[in-house]
Design a protein around this motif. Structure first.
Motif, PDB file in Angstrom:
ATOM      1  N   SER A  34      33.915  36.521  31.683  1.00 51.71           N
ATOM      2  CA  SER A  34      34.298  35.566  32.722  1.00 51.71           C
ATOM      3  C   SER A  34      33.512  34.274  32.578  1.00 51.71           C
ATOM      4  O   SER A  34      33.986  33.207  32.959  1.00 51.71           O
ATOM      5  N   LEU A  38      35.170  30.628  32.866  1.00 47.18           N
ATOM      6  CA  LEU A  38      34.712  29.635  33.836  1.00 47.18           C
ATOM      7  C   LEU A  38      34.041  28.437  33.182  1.00 47.18           C
ATOM      8  O   LEU A  38      34.221  27.300  33.609  1.00 47.18           O
ATOM      9  N   LEU A  96      39.949  36.385  38.609  1.00 47.73           N
ATOM     10  CA  LEU A  96      39.290  35.967  37.377  1.00 47.73           C
ATOM     11  C   LEU A  96      39.424  37.005  36.273  1.00 47.73           C
ATOM     12  O   LEU A  96      39.660  36.667  35.114  1.00 47.73           O
ATOM     13  N   GLY A 132      43.879  29.905  38.037  1.00 45.95           N
ATOM     14  CA  GLY A 132      42.826  29.952  39.055  1.00 45.95           C
ATOM     15  C   GLY A 132      43.271  29.310  40.357  1.00 45.95           C
ATOM     16  O   GLY A 132      43.038  29.855  41.439  1.00 45.95           O
ATOM     17  N   SER A 173      38.158  26.307  32.440  1.00 45.03           N
ATOM     18  CA  SER A 173      38.611  26.036  33.806  1.00 45.03           C
ATOM     19  C   SER A 173      38.039  24.695  34.257  1.00 45.03           C
ATOM     20  O   SER A 173      37.080  24.199  33.685  1.00 45.03           O
TER      21      SER A 173
END
Length: 77
Positions: free
Chosen positions: A28, A32, A16, A10, A36
């Motif tokens: 996603s 996320l 993404l 990232g 991440s």
């Protein structure tokens, strides 16, 4: 290790959906939400992008103001 890898991708600007694909995530939201993190690199990129965007708006505004002023002057002569 997986979270570090995902975060580094990232920070490197990898889209993404590509990160989802290479990590095998179908969502996603999973990438996320779990894999991440906010990093100093990411924060610096956000700061720089914001400054660049504001500078571009300022330059466009100054150009528009100059153009408008010149137009008004030429119409009055």
């Amino acid at each position: 290790m997986r979270k570090t890898y995902t975060t580094m991708l990232g920070d490197a600007g990898v889209p993404l959906r590509v990160i989802d694909y290479v990590t095998g995530h179908e969502s996603s939201g999973l990438t996320l939400g779990i894999y991440s993190a906010v990093t100093d690199v990411g924060l610096e990129q956000a700061r720089t992008a914001t400054q660049d965007a504001l500078a571009a708006v300022g330059a466009a505004t100054a150009t528009r103001a100059s153009w408008t002023s010149g137009l008004v002057q030429s119409m009055s002569t």
